[in-house]
Design a protein around this motif. Structure first.
Motif, mmCIF file in Angstrom:
data_model
loop_
_atom_site.group_PDB
_atom_site.id
_atom_site.type_symbol
_atom_site.label_atom_id
_atom_site.label_comp_id
_atom_site.label_asym_id
_atom_site.label_seq_id
_atom_site.Cartn_x
_atom_site.Cartn_y
_atom_site.Cartn_z
ATOM 1 N N ARG A 63 7.814 -12.478 9.972
ATOM 2 C CA ARG A 63 9.243 -12.724 10.151
ATOM 3 C C ARG A 63 10.103 -11.586 9.605
ATOM 4 O O ARG A 63 11.177 -11.323 10.106
ATOM 5 C CB ARG A 63 9.642 -14.051 9.494
ATOM 6 N N ASN A 64 9.645 -10.921 8.593
ATOM 7 C CA ASN A 64 10.404 -9.809 8.001
ATOM 8 C C ASN A 64 9.936 -8.462 8.539
ATOM 9 O O ASN A 64 9.944 -7.454 7.839
ATOM 10 C CB ASN A 64 10.275 -9.840 6.478
ATOM 11 N N TRP A 65 9.549 -8.418 9.804
ATOM 12 C CA TRP A 65 8.904 -7.242 10.378
ATOM 13 C C TRP A 65 9.747 -5.980 10.267
ATOM 14 O O TRP A 65 9.218 -4.877 10.140
ATOM 15 C CB TRP A 65 8.535 -7.496 11.843
ATOM 16 N N GLU A 66 11.086 -6.105 10.297
ATOM 17 C CA GLU A 66 11.935 -4.908 10.261
ATOM 18 C C GLU A 66 11.775 -4.128 8.956
ATOM 19 O O GLU A 66 11.968 -2.908 8.929
ATOM 20 C CB GLU A 66 13.399 -5.286 10.477
ATOM 21 N N LEU A 67 11.421 -4.814 7.884
ATOM 22 C CA LEU A 67 11.269 -4.131 6.599
ATOM 23 C C LEU A 67 10.133 -3.122 6.621
ATOM 24 O O LEU A 67 10.150 -2.145 5.866
ATOM 25 C CB LEU A 67 11.032 -5.151 5.483
ATOM 26 N N TYR A 68 9.163 -3.322 7.480
ATOM 27 C CA TYR A 68 8.026 -2.398 7.564
ATOM 28 C C TYR A 68 8.432 -1.052 8.177
ATOM 29 O O TYR A 68 7.679 -0.092 8.104
ATOM 30 C CB TYR A 68 6.892 -3.009 8.380
ATOM 31 N N PHE A 69 9.625 -1.010 8.766
ATOM 32 C CA PHE A 69 10.102 0.230 9.366
ATOM 33 C C PHE A 69 11.108 0.950 8.471
ATOM 34 O O PHE A 69 11.725 1.924 8.893
ATOM 35 C CB PHE A 69 10.683 -0.061 10.751
ATOM 36 N N ASN A 70 11.246 0.453 7.256
ATOM 37 C CA ASN A 70 12.014 1.144 6.232
ATOM 38 C C ASN A 70 11.014 1.681 5.215
ATOM 39 O O ASN A 70 10.446 0.915 4.433
ATOM 40 C CB ASN A 70 12.997 0.190 5.565
ATOM 41 N N PRO A 71 10.762 2.998 5.202
ATOM 42 C CA PRO A 71 9.745 3.544 4.289
ATOM 43 C C PRO A 71 10.022 3.276 2.812
ATOM 44 O O PRO A 71 9.123 3.444 1.978
ATOM 45 C CB PRO A 71 9.798 5.059 4.585
#
Length: 254
Positions: free
Chosen positions: A62-70
């Motif tokens: 559900r928090n997938w967008e956080l994986y695209f913030n290094p």
């Protein structure tokens, strides 16, 4: 006109709200073979072994967008099956899909819903398909536009690449900063440069490859907007991501 082996009501609906619809009428063509009017259409075909992404091994947390913030050093949930795609593969595929939707202006895809993949079905609901109908290889996202693209100039408000206004005022800047290096290189090739002919840009490529009838329906200024949005992504990478994070954390792949 609308003639088909279907109910009279449906034929009447197609005739009235498609063939006789004023914006559509200029797009009608007359067949040289029999004189019948026809209309070029795009169709969404349903393929076997296609499933909602969340029902496949490409399922996103559900928090997938956080994986695209290094900045966040998150660990991808441990896969339940040994043949699940790698973390790197999923990141790259998601990033490419986000770029695709941003460029074409798709506002109707949400990565955890209204999103489809071919292959990789997981769970008891998966149909038992014969071998010839099963997707071969690693599961992949289906690059459908949901019929919601090339309608407007601005960037899609639903994209994780788009800055969002805050209810309290101000702007929440996008922190999406992981991209396939191969995709970035291709976008740079399609970006305009002084002395570079227009035909070598994304806009020029689309004008050459998209059928004329489709271009007439989309309108060239909205095709040009796709070029502008691609350039916005490159500025986002150069001015926001690479000024904060090293290349090895921004770019995926070699």
């Amino acid at each position: 006109a609308a003639v088909a082996p279907m109910s009279p009501f449906y034929v009447q609906w197609v005739e009235r709200f498609v063939f006789q619809y004023p914006p559509v009428r200029p797009l009608l063509r007359r067949s040289a073979a029999d004189g019948q009017l026809y209309l070029n259409l795009s169709m969404q075909l349903w393929m076997t072994d296609v499933h909602m992404v969340q029902s496949t091994s490409l399922a996103l947390p559900r928090n997938w967008e956080l994986y695209f913030n290094p900045r966040y050093k998150l660990k991808w949930p441990k896969p339940k099956q040994p043949d699940s795609p790698s973390f790197q593969y999923i990141l790259t595929e998601v990033s490419n899909l986000v770029i695709f939707d941003y460029i074409i202006g798709n506002t109707d895809r949400h990565l955890t819903r209204n999103n489809y993949a071919v292959g990789g079905c997981r769970g008891t609901h998966c149909p038992a398909l014969p071998a010839e109908q099963q997707h071969r290889g690693i599961p992949q996202f289906c690059y459908l536009d949901q019929g919601s693209s090339f309608y407007r100039r601005p960037a899609p408000s639903t994209s994780p690449l788009t800055d969002k206004p805050l209810k309290t005022g101000g702007i929440h800047n996008s922190s999406f900063c992981r991209f396939s290096i191969q995709t970035v290189r291709r976008m740079r090739q399609l970006a305009p440069r002084k002395g570079k002919p227009e035909q070598d840009s994304l806009y020029g490529l689309l004008k050459r490859r998209v059928p004329p009838d489709a271009l007439a329906h989309i309108r060239l200024f909205l095709v040009k907007a796709a070029q502008v949005r691609m350039e916005e992504i490159l500025r986002h990478i150069d001015r926001r991501c690479l000024t904060v994070f090293p290349e090895k954390e921004v770019f995926l792949g070699g």
